[in-house]
Design an enzyme around this catalytic site. Sequence first.
Site, PDB file in Angstrom:
ATOM      1  N   ASN A   1       0.861  -1.192   0.000  1.00 28.10           N
ATOM      2  CA  ASN A   1       0.000   0.000   0.000  1.00 28.10           C
ATOM      3  C   ASN A   1       0.893   1.236   0.000  1.00 28.10           C
ATOM      4  O   ASN A   1       1.777   1.369   0.819  1.00 28.10           O
ATOM      5  CB  ASN A   1      -0.892  -0.006   1.249  1.00 28.10           C
ATOM      6  CG  ASN A   1      -1.992   1.039   1.179  1.00 28.10           C
ATOM      7  OD1 ASN A   1      -1.833   2.085   0.539  1.00 28.10           O
ATOM      8  ND2 ASN A   1      -3.094   0.779   1.828  1.00 28.10           N
TER       9      ASN A   1
ATOM     10  N   CYS B   1      -5.282   1.012  -1.221  1.00 33.30           N
ATOM     11  CA  CYS B   1      -5.882  -0.309  -0.995  1.00 33.30           C
ATOM     12  C   CYS B   1      -7.043  -0.548  -1.970  1.00 33.30           C
ATOM     13  O   CYS B   1      -7.285  -1.678  -2.389  1.00 33.30           O
ATOM     14  CB  CYS B   1      -6.340  -0.467   0.449  1.00 33.30           C
ATOM     15  SG  CYS B   1      -7.343   0.896   1.050  1.00 33.30           S
TER      16      CYS B   1
ATOM     17  N   HIS C   1     -11.067   1.253   4.563  1.00 36.25           N
ATOM     18  CA  HIS C   1     -10.081   0.343   3.983  1.00 36.25           C
ATOM     19  C   HIS C   1     -10.785  -0.608   3.019  1.00 36.25           C
ATOM     20  O   HIS C   1     -11.920  -1.006   3.260  1.00 36.25           O
ATOM     21  CB  HIS C   1      -9.427  -0.437   5.140  1.00 36.25           C
ATOM     22  CG  HIS C   1      -8.353  -1.368   4.680  1.00 36.25           C
ATOM     23  ND1 HIS C   1      -7.230  -0.929   4.008  1.00 36.25           N
ATOM     24  CD2 HIS C   1      -8.229  -2.720   4.777  1.00 36.25           C
ATOM     25  CE1 HIS C   1      -6.471  -1.968   3.717  1.00 36.25           C
ATOM     26  NE2 HIS C   1      -7.047  -3.063   4.167  1.00 36.25           N
TER      27      HIS C   1
ATOM     28  N   ASP D   1      -5.451  -8.639   1.332  1.00 31.16           N
ATOM     29  CA  ASP D   1      -5.524  -7.407   2.107  1.00 31.16           C
ATOM     30  C   ASP D   1      -4.172  -6.712   2.023  1.00 31.16           C
ATOM     31  O   ASP D   1      -3.276  -6.961   2.826  1.00 31.16           O
ATOM     32  CB  ASP D   1      -5.881  -7.756   3.569  1.00 31.16           C
ATOM     33  CG  ASP D   1      -6.156  -6.507   4.407  1.00 31.16           C
ATOM     34  OD1 ASP D   1      -5.925  -5.402   3.889  1.00 31.16           O
ATOM     35  OD2 ASP D   1      -6.591  -6.650   5.555  1.00 31.16           O
TER      36      ASP D   1
END
Length: 1112
Positions: free
Chosen positions: A211, A216, A458, A475
Amino acid sequence: MDDTNMDVSEQTTVEDRPMSDVEDTTPSPAVTDYEAMANKIMPELGQEVEDFKYNTWHVTNWRHLEKRITGPEFEAGNWKWRILLFPFGNNNQDTVSIYLDFVDPKVAPTGWHSCVQFALVLWNPEDPTQYIFHHAHHRFTAEESDWGFTRFYDLRKLLTPCESRTRALIENDSTNITAFVRVLKDPTGVLWHNFINYDSKKETGYVGLKNQGATCYMNSLLQSLYCTTYFRKAVYQIPTEDDEPIKSVSLALQRVFYQLQTSNIPVGTTELTKSFGWDSIDSFMQHDVQEFNRVLQDNLEGKMKGTKADGAITKLFVGKMKSYIKCVNVDYESSRVEDYYDIQLNVKGCKTLRDSFKDYIQEETLEGDNKYQAEGYGLQDAKKGVIFESFPPVLHLQLKRFEYDIQRDAMVKINDRHEFPMEIDLEEFLSEDADRSSPHKYLLHGVLVHSGDLHGGHYFALLKPEKDGKWFKFDDDRVTPVIDKEVLEDNYGGEYPNTNTITIRSAGKNHKRFTNAYMLVYIRESNVDEILSPVVPEDIPEHLQKRLEEERAIEEQKRKEMEERHLYLIVKIVTAERFKVHQGFDLANFDDRQYPLSDVYSYKILKTETYGAFKDNVSRTLNIPPEQVRFWVLVNRQNKTVRPDAPIPETYTNTSMEEIHAKMTSRQNEMKLYMEVADKPINGKTWFPTAPEANHIMVFLKYFDPDKQALEGLGHLYIQKFGKVGDITRVLCEKKEFPPETPLKIYEEIKPNMIEEMKLKSTFQQSEIQDGDIICFQKALTDKEIQEHTSAGRYCDIPHFYESLTLRIVVAFKPKLKDRDPKPDFDLVLNKKWTYDQVAGAVATHLNTDPLKLRFTTAHSTSGTPKNVIKRTTTQTLSEMLQTAYLSPPAHVLFYEMLDISIVELETKKFIKVYWLGNTVKDEEAIDLRLQKSAVVSEVIEEILKKVTLSSPNLRIRLFEVHHNKIQKEYTGTEPIERIPEHVTLYAEEMPQDEIHVDQNDRTIQVYHFTKDPIRVHGIPFKFVIKNGETLADTKVRLRHRLGMNEKDFSKVKIAIVSGASYAKPEYLEDDDIILSEKKLSSEDCLGLDHVDKTGRAGRVGGVEKAIFIRG
């Protein structure tokens, strides 16, 4: 035992009272009713239980217990456990400490873990309704093999009845402690994992994306596209062999995909975002996934045209839908079929995905005041709606989680529960005449999730890369396995199921879930094998593999060098040749970047290398016999100079360089040496005076030439300690081939600001001369010579010349407009006290230009970006202009521009930049104008007319000012140009004919561009005539021509009336038969064109998100 892991009382629900104090509604069970007790004190965690055990330890003789004792072992989940007790506290004497302990971590297999929920209950053996408890859950590992409560309870309170207990918990010096243990199943292997040393590639076969700050949303979409292997292969087919990664989106994306495929560590996306034309600020701004997807697909679609991948995006993602209006009482239907790349579905008011599809195709009845004007039939009752003609193989469904709330007059996030299935049949949503030859059953492939609210949060992706494979959570830089519940239930939104299970204390409160699905990816079952077919080596362009393998090899080499850096020593060597040309203090400038660095020899050697081997190697390189070479070690003297101190003894031939470094130059990171070369042997035997020779001192000589304004290093000289300074004048004259009696002035260079004349009659010992000192000399000048030098601006003696050396400064000059006009970077050695004109003169000489056609700008001390233009009239010296002396290390930077006019003229005229649009608002051409500051706007228009070609003669030109992508002001021509603000954007255009010949019933309105939300503005606004009685269909044709857009692009533009009232919801115009002139519009109202900005020229309003763009 790990103290840090024991005290989890802060993280868990801690109850220091009997259960009845917490839950008054039901009678509290006795501890001995073990099942009921466990259910009462251990909340449901939503995990499947593998094993449940309880064990009671009867503790006696409390007062005489040891400091640390363990209870009987018991088995749960095939592993042995016990209670660990510190009766008088663990590091705290006032409290009892109790833990659950895994018995034998040493025999546990490598990587062993067990996920356990447990409660520890201390109770009175005579009365099991008298107790206190704590509960927790923990992932037990060999490293964290015990967990529990350092402050379980206050010791004094256990010994007496208190807090509504009728009896003490420790009576007759005994008590019971029961451990309730639930071992939970961990199907993914990562339940409660702390992710220290977690390896995504090893655990899942996939790696994450780093990131960059707020990327994201981009990472989640890129992973989804990467896992759609048909798409990945199509991207690989774009020809990119001659591209540069930071300028080519296609190549940068190919590189990201290839690295995701082959790397063992998370992959960076900086190269990709640079290829988009983004700066670091763009990487710290969150954007909308759908908008990013559309802009990226548009960019790639263009790159795929005419290549093997042509049409791949349409084939994968494009379906067709029909908008229609059908009359109820007469046989008339108006319809149009359009392409779609994704479908936006309502969440509000829809419980399931099927409901959302039903809502999408729901018909609206047009009746009463809202009847439809049917061509040839007049006003009619009608049904209006949309229906799907086809669905693409890969279906991107956008769930409308963000909507405008009229009550709050703001955008809000909708966290309502909305269920979606693992598979769905969409045939019922097709039109009657759609092709049904293959089934329309779709399988869930991806869920893009947003966690947070409107103002941030997020994104992550849940993806199933293989048809019959597992689900994974992507993630950012971490990839973990997940179970179906984490894909579906956890992302439906709404409230947490059975709130009471999360924590006992929160019963009765509503817990909204802010983490929910935001975009769904479904793949048609009949296409799934093709869409997810594995990528084989032949699919990957050869140049891509080759280039990345080369880069990896270089990276590996660098990594290896970093790892092995401690094995090496840097040795820098000054030779007589390098000393000869040195213009500065000492023998050389090794590392003071304020002055020019010396070009000395630098060697990187193994610390273990012997002095003998090193000396042979250097001698061979420089082609000098090793016996004629001797090295002197340079040291940092206390007065901050760097001078030779002592020669390396020949007895050190077999000593390692590391040892010599430690002995002779301990305080320095690198080794600095002077290489002494003997040209003839002494007495025909030895080449060097044997050290230590008490009477010999080695000094260095520098000659100052006032004509050349330069120093010349004349090597070294051995002198007698007791000899007089005047004795060496003949040697100095000989060195410069002067007549022997030439009068000289002799100085010692002690340190930069201390250059002292030497007394010719003193001895060198009296003058405190030692090895490594520097003696400077020049001819003694006559008064006439001094006068000549001074009038020519030259320094005529050594102290003044040295003073000028302290004023030297290296300035890095960089072109200010590098992107638009590639000019060179260069360094110049200048004088700190110089004026603006002296600096400009030196730069002009270097660039071979007129100094008056240069303009300089200072640099920000932190970011290094251009800051303030320096006016030629400044009285500042160069060091004041630089203002960066406090930086460490000091970096002196000025930006320069080469102008086409004199800076004198520049400072008396006003510069105006106008963007010329011609007769469409599609293309803009920047026109730079220079006018006297006293001019008026009509003179600006005259200047523009000289530079542009009108589409027909005698047309009028409009000049208008735009701020935040809306027209703020239209100029009449009489305004003084001094009043035009500095930072506004000015546009000039031909006034359209329909505006010049406007009918009295027509009206003019402002049109502007936005994406989704009327405050997310972009593009160039313009004035537009709404013609009286004209249908929207005809208005659209004129709008399209005005915008210079093709039909395909214009079909994606939605037209809305946007009220002048801030934040009012736009009124979208769907029906082509609407007559705009009949709408009641105020003078503040605008027409808004809702479409994605592809230019990258978007505005930013306050804290409002900047529209996303991809340029590369």
